[in-house]
Write a protein that holds these residues in place. Structure first.
Motif, PDB file in Angstrom:
ATOM      1  N   ARG A 230      -5.206  26.628 -32.914  1.00 30.29           N
ATOM      2  CA  ARG A 230      -4.796  25.340 -32.348  1.00 30.29           C
ATOM      3  C   ARG A 230      -3.292  25.154 -32.573  1.00 30.29           C
ATOM      4  O   ARG A 230      -2.733  25.705 -33.537  1.00 30.29           O
ATOM      5  CB  ARG A 230      -5.542  24.204 -33.042  1.00 30.29           C
TER       6      ARG A 230
ATOM      7  N   VAL B 161      -1.582  22.776 -33.888  1.00 28.69           N
ATOM      8  CA  VAL B 161      -1.230  22.258 -35.215  1.00 28.69           C
ATOM      9  C   VAL B 161      -1.181  23.392 -36.246  1.00 28.69           C
ATOM     10  O   VAL B 161      -0.344  23.391 -37.155  1.00 28.69           O
ATOM     11  CB  VAL B 161      -2.218  21.120 -35.622  1.00 28.69           C
TER      12      VAL B 161
ATOM     13  N   GLY C 196     -11.309  18.123 -40.227  1.00 26.83           N
ATOM     14  CA  GLY C 196     -12.400  18.662 -39.417  1.00 26.83           C
ATOM     15  C   GLY C 196     -13.763  18.186 -39.876  1.00 26.83           C
ATOM     16  O   GLY C 196     -13.961  17.799 -41.033  1.00 26.83           O
TER      17      GLY C 196
ATOM     18  N   ALA D 243      -9.451  10.610 -36.338  1.00 30.34           N
ATOM     19  CA  ALA D 243      -8.090  10.854 -35.853  1.00 30.34           C
ATOM     20  C   ALA D 243      -7.824  12.351 -35.821  1.00 30.34           C
ATOM     21  O   ALA D 243      -8.518  13.127 -36.469  1.00 30.34           O
ATOM     22  CB  ALA D 243      -7.086  10.183 -36.775  1.00 30.34           C
TER      23      ALA D 243
ATOM     24  N   GLY E 233     -13.191  28.803 -42.085  1.00 33.08           N
ATOM     25  CA  GLY E 233     -13.787  28.726 -40.750  1.00 33.08           C
ATOM     26  C   GLY E 233     -12.954  29.475 -39.729  1.00 33.08           C
ATOM     27  O   GLY E 233     -12.182  30.377 -40.066  1.00 33.08           O
TER      28      GLY E 233
HETATM   29  P1  FAD Z   1     -15.595  23.906 -35.753  1.00 35.30           P
HETATM   30  O1  FAD Z   1     -17.035  23.895 -36.008  1.00 35.30           O
HETATM   31  O2  FAD Z   1     -15.107  24.140 -34.365  1.00 35.30           O
HETATM   32  O3  FAD Z   1     -15.015  22.527 -36.261  1.00 35.30           O
HETATM   33  C1  FAD Z   1     -13.685  22.169 -36.127  1.00 35.30           C
HETATM   34  C2  FAD Z   1     -13.556  20.701 -36.474  1.00 35.30           C
HETATM   35  O4  FAD Z   1     -12.192  20.352 -36.560  1.00 35.30           O
HETATM   36  C3  FAD Z   1     -14.150  19.778 -35.418  1.00 35.30           C
HETATM   37  O5  FAD Z   1     -14.808  18.723 -36.055  1.00 35.30           O
HETATM   38  C4  FAD Z   1     -12.950  19.266 -34.661  1.00 35.30           C
HETATM   39  O6  FAD Z   1     -13.161  18.019 -34.072  1.00 35.30           O
HETATM   40  C5  FAD Z   1     -11.941  19.191 -35.789  1.00 35.30           C
HETATM   41  N1  FAD Z   1     -10.539  19.241 -35.346  1.00 35.30           N
HETATM   42  C6  FAD Z   1     -10.025  19.912 -34.296  1.00 35.30           C
HETATM   43  N2  FAD Z   1      -8.696  19.707 -34.223  1.00 35.30           N
HETATM   44  C7  FAD Z   1      -8.370  18.901 -35.262  1.00 35.30           C
HETATM   45  C8  FAD Z   1      -7.146  18.317 -35.719  1.00 35.30           C
HETATM   46  N3  FAD Z   1      -5.997  18.551 -35.086  1.00 35.30           N
HETATM   47  N4  FAD Z   1      -7.203  17.531 -36.806  1.00 35.30           N
HETATM   48  C9  FAD Z   1      -8.369  17.293 -37.449  1.00 35.30           C
HETATM   49  N5  FAD Z   1      -9.538  17.805 -37.055  1.00 35.30           N
HETATM   50  C10 FAD Z   1      -9.536  18.601 -35.986  1.00 35.30           C
HETATM   51  N6  FAD Z   1     -21.828  30.899 -34.534  1.00 35.30           N
HETATM   52  C11 FAD Z   1     -22.917  31.424 -35.114  1.00 35.30           C
HETATM   53  O7  FAD Z   1     -22.849  31.858 -36.265  1.00 35.30           O
HETATM   54  N7  FAD Z   1     -24.100  31.507 -34.439  1.00 35.30           N
HETATM   55  C12 FAD Z   1     -24.240  31.037 -33.181  1.00 35.30           C
HETATM   56  O8  FAD Z   1     -25.312  31.112 -32.591  1.00 35.30           O
HETATM   57  C13 FAD Z   1     -23.108  30.458 -32.557  1.00 35.30           C
HETATM   58  N8  FAD Z   1     -23.189  29.978 -31.305  1.00 35.30           N
HETATM   59  C14 FAD Z   1     -22.120  29.364 -30.745  1.00 35.30           C
HETATM   60  C15 FAD Z   1     -22.235  28.805 -29.480  1.00 35.30           C
HETATM   61  C16 FAD Z   1     -21.166  28.163 -28.887  1.00 35.30           C
HETATM   62  C17 FAD Z   1     -21.308  27.567 -27.530  1.00 35.30           C
HETATM   63  C18 FAD Z   1     -19.936  28.084 -29.587  1.00 35.30           C
HETATM   64  C19 FAD Z   1     -18.762  27.396 -28.964  1.00 35.30           C
HETATM   65  C20 FAD Z   1     -19.806  28.641 -30.825  1.00 35.30           C
HETATM   66  C21 FAD Z   1     -20.888  29.286 -31.426  1.00 35.30           C
HETATM   67  N9  FAD Z   1     -20.786  29.853 -32.698  1.00 35.30           N
HETATM   68  C22 FAD Z   1     -21.892  30.401 -33.290  1.00 35.30           C
HETATM   69  C23 FAD Z   1     -19.502  29.873 -33.407  1.00 35.30           C
HETATM   70  C24 FAD Z   1     -19.385  28.680 -34.338  1.00 35.30           C
HETATM   71  O9  FAD Z   1     -19.625  27.486 -33.659  1.00 35.30           O
HETATM   72  C25 FAD Z   1     -17.995  28.617 -34.936  1.00 35.30           C
HETATM   73  O10 FAD Z   1     -17.698  29.835 -35.564  1.00 35.30           O
HETATM   74  C26 FAD Z   1     -17.915  27.467 -35.937  1.00 35.30           C
HETATM   75  O11 FAD Z   1     -18.028  26.251 -35.263  1.00 35.30           O
HETATM   76  C27 FAD Z   1     -16.626  27.499 -36.730  1.00 35.30           C
HETATM   77  O12 FAD Z   1     -16.644  26.439 -37.615  1.00 35.30           O
HETATM   78  P2  FAD Z   1     -15.324  25.651 -38.000  1.00 35.30           P
HETATM   79  O13 FAD Z   1     -15.717  24.597 -38.978  1.00 35.30           O
HETATM   80  O14 FAD Z   1     -14.258  26.584 -38.359  1.00 35.30           O
HETATM   81  O15 FAD Z   1     -14.849  24.970 -36.644  1.00 35.30           O
END
Ligand code: FAD
Ligand code: MG
Length: 609
Positions: free
Chosen positions: A337, A339, A66, A133, A373
């Motif tokens: 997801r 996976v 990610g 990937a 996350g």
């Molecule tokens: P993500 O940021 O979603 O990152 C996941 C990563 O994993 C991405 O790079 C993706 O490409 C990658 N990935 C996916 N599948 C695979 C795979 N099979 N293999 C390898 N990589 C993969 N939170 C706040 O605190 N304040 C806010 O104002 C806020 N506003 C938001 C507004 C919107 C429109 C959205 C959608 C969310 C918002 N959030 C907010 C929530 C916040 O974005 C998420 O909680 C945060 O992104 C979670 O982080 P993460 O790293 O777990 O996942």
């Protein structure tokens, strides 16, 4: 001479970091926040040779899945060059998700909210290998990941390969939860990724262009200009507010003949929108939406989405209705997801809804795998499950009683191990645990102990799926990794709960104050030496800095720690400054701030490109 030395030093710095000279010009012009700048400093290389040397010279291979909030925060905070780091993600950039609703209306451009991951890691001072990937399968028994390249097929993309790892960090986020509602995947728009926001923006403009054609009937125009938002959470509400802004501020001038037909409906299954916020914010948002003419239908469960209609059922009356629409945006929460679901089955977590980790972010039932996350949740341990162990491990006198001194000795460990204790004390306005037990005068036996802590576990809450949590977890884990070797020098573990809470490392700066408070130590320096070993070991602690809810018309609501609520134009300025400072780089900060100015002076761009 002194001046020359200074000049020589400065020019050496500029040679090392050529972009710094640009930055200086930029910050002089922009007068940007120093606080935010300090976020971006390249970390110096830190050698970890103060601790024991690894068993062999080969560096451990850490694979990060990610490039979102959690993964990027981990990579930004990792200082140690004792790992070989590889990142696998289908997205070669980090996206600042809180500004995605602004991208849907064109207030901010899509490219302004993203930063290439290679840009972010190149400043770290250690090597990171990136593979664009998607991970299709995690084989935990063989420590192998099955991946599929993410480039366009005409480049020969989509081939599969494997990546091995010693330590795996899963930060793949989550996907939209459709609750298996028929038609949602086919016809609804989502607001999760940058591409989704761009698609929504183009579709909104498409709707107005189509409604302006002479061949389209009045009824059809009304349908096309009906925008339905499903889900009254922060994202759905912010999107509805942005949409209202663009219609009132820009569309009304550019499409005067049809703009009065535009209608926004927000469907929410619960009784109120923004139900995770303070009541005052909910009420303000509902009243503001009513005033703005946004049709708010609470208690409405969407049962089906077809090509032109959304069907919903009123929860109270059971009555079904259909709403013709031009655009429907689905924003009702997240689900794991595929996976992750597959991985959960492999490690015996198949019956759970979300991947569970312990409080050190280690995946339960799996060695050397961490998850953080949105893709995981912390399975917090209950005090009541461990109560006899806690009591047993504290010294007891012959009659099986703890005196106050003995009790005082375990307090620190209890509050560290069970964060819910602290929440409970705060809520019941009790100063500390000694005060809680004061009512049991003299000595404490296990029944009294149980009674005093009986309500503590009710305070346990899952952490919300937010960027704030993900970023803090990434930072925590990176600090753990930075200290991993050093901390192996202190293998003893916490004094009391060795079996349940042992871990080799922890960033002690995080819990420093908490610890002092829990132990009632006023002079923090004294504590530093005395409890160094103990402090090297703790679990992840989330610190909530508050949350915003932009409501359109330059009005924002904020709920800050301590139940402090602020609503209005001034909060909108607070929102601008907080979000600008939180952006991941100076480049994106400049782009976003200039987008805000551009919108203010020239209005939003409605070209459909
Ligand atoms: P993500 O940021 O979603 O990152 C996941 C990563 O994993 C991405 O790079 C993706 O490409 C990658 N990935 C996916 N599948 C695979 C795979 N099979 N293999 C390898 N990589 C993969 N939170 C706040 O605190 N304040 C806010 O104002 C806020 N506003 C938001 C507004 C919107 C429109 C959205 C959608 C969310 C918002 N959030 C907010 C929530 C916040 O974005 C998420 O909680 C945060 O992104 C979670 O982080 P993460 O790293 O777990 O996942
Ligand atoms: Mg992530």
């Amino acid at each position: 001479m002194r001046g020359y030395t200074f000049y020589a030093k400065v020019s050496r710095v500029f040679q090392t970091y050529p972009s710094l000279s640009k930055l200086l010009v930029v910050s002089t012009v922009g007068g940007g926040s120093l606080l935010a700048f300090s976020d971006d400093r390249p970390f110096q290389r830190v050698s970890n040779d103060g601790g024991q040397k690894p068993e062999c010279n080969k560096k451990k291979k850490v694979v990060v899945l990610g490039t979102g909030w959690a993964a990027t925060s981990f990579l930004k905070n990792l200082k140690s060059d004792s790992y070989e780091v590889q990142v696998v993600s289908p997205r070669n950039y980090f996206a600042f998700t809180p500004l995605l609703p602004s991208v849907t209306s064109g207030t901010v451009e899509a490219r302004s909210v993203v930063e290439p991951i290679r840009n972010i890691v190149k400043k770290r001072g250690y090597q990171i290998d990136f593979k664009e990937a998607e991970c299709l399968k995690i084989d935990a028994s063989k420590k192998i990941l099955h991946c599929k390249s993410a480039q366009a097929t005409n480049l020969g993309g989509k081939e599969e390969f494997t990546v091995d790892y010693d330590i795996l960090i899963i930060a793949v986020g989550a996907q939209v939860n459709t609750f298996n509602t028929p038609g949602v995947s086919e016809y609804a728009h989502f607001l999760k990724e940058v591409e989704d926001a761009q698609k929504v923006r183009n579709t909104v403009i498409d709707c107005f262009e189509r409604a302006s054609l002479p061949s389209v009937s009045h009824e059809e125009r009304k349908r096309i200009l009906h925008f339905v938002v499903v889900g009254g959470g922060p994202v759905g509400v912010e999107f509805a507010a942005e949409l209202h802004d663009i219609v009132v501020q820009d569309i009304s001038k550019l499409y005067p003949s049809v703009s009065n037909l535009a209608k926004i409906t927000l469907l929410e299954a619960g009784d109120h929108i923004l139900n995770m916020y303070d009541k005052r914010i909910t009420q303000f948002a509902e009243t503001k939406f009513q005033r703005d003419g946004i049709d708010l239908k609470t208690g409405s469960m969407v049962t089906k989405v077809s090509e032109k209609d959304v069907s919903s059922k009123d929860r109270a009356t059971g009555q079904c209705s259909t709403l013709p629409y031009g655009l429907v945006v689905w924003s009702t929460g997240i689900a794991p997801r595929p996976v992750i679901l597959d991985f959960m089955k492999q490690i015996g977590q198949g019956s759970r809804r979300v991947l569970a980790t312990d409080e050190w972010l280690r995946v339960e039932g799996c060695d050397n795998v961490y998850a953080l996350g949105d893709c995981a949740t912390i399975n917090q341990r209950k005090v009541m499950e461990d109560i006899s162990a806690i009591f047993g491990q504290a010294k007891t006198n012959d009659a099986g009683h703890l005196n106050k001194q003995e009790f005082r000795e375990v307090i620190g460990d209890i509050t560290e191990r069970y964060p819910q204790v602290e929440l409970y004390l705060k809520k019941s306005k009790v100063k500390n645990m000694v005060a809680l037990l004061d009512k049991y005068e003299g000595e404490i036996d296990i029944e009294k102990f149980e009674k005093a802590l009986s309500e503590v576990d009710t305070q346990m809450k899952n952490l919300p799926a937010t960027a704030q949590v993900a970023a803090q977890q990434g930072e925590y884990l990176a600090k753990c990794f930075n200290r991993m070797e050093k901390c192996e020098m202190y293998p003893e573990g916490p004094r009391r709960f060795r079996t349940s809470g042992q871990h080799r490392f922890h960033p002690f700066r995080y819990i420093w104050k908490l610890k002092c408070k829990a132990l009632g130590v006023k002079n923090q320096k004294l504590l530093k030496r005395k409890n160094m070993i103990k402090l090297m070991l703790t679990n992840f602690r989330y610190k909530h800095f508050g949350q915003f809810a932009p409501l359109g018309g330059e009005q924002t609501a904020a709920q800050l720690p301590g139940d402090w609520v602020s609503i209005g134009h001034s909060t909108q300025w607070l929102w601008y400054s907080v979000y600008a400072s939180k952006l991941v780089s100076w480049r994106t900060r400049m782009l976003v701030v200039s987008d805000w100015f551009r919108r203010y002076i020239f209005g939003r761009d409605t070209s459909r490109i």
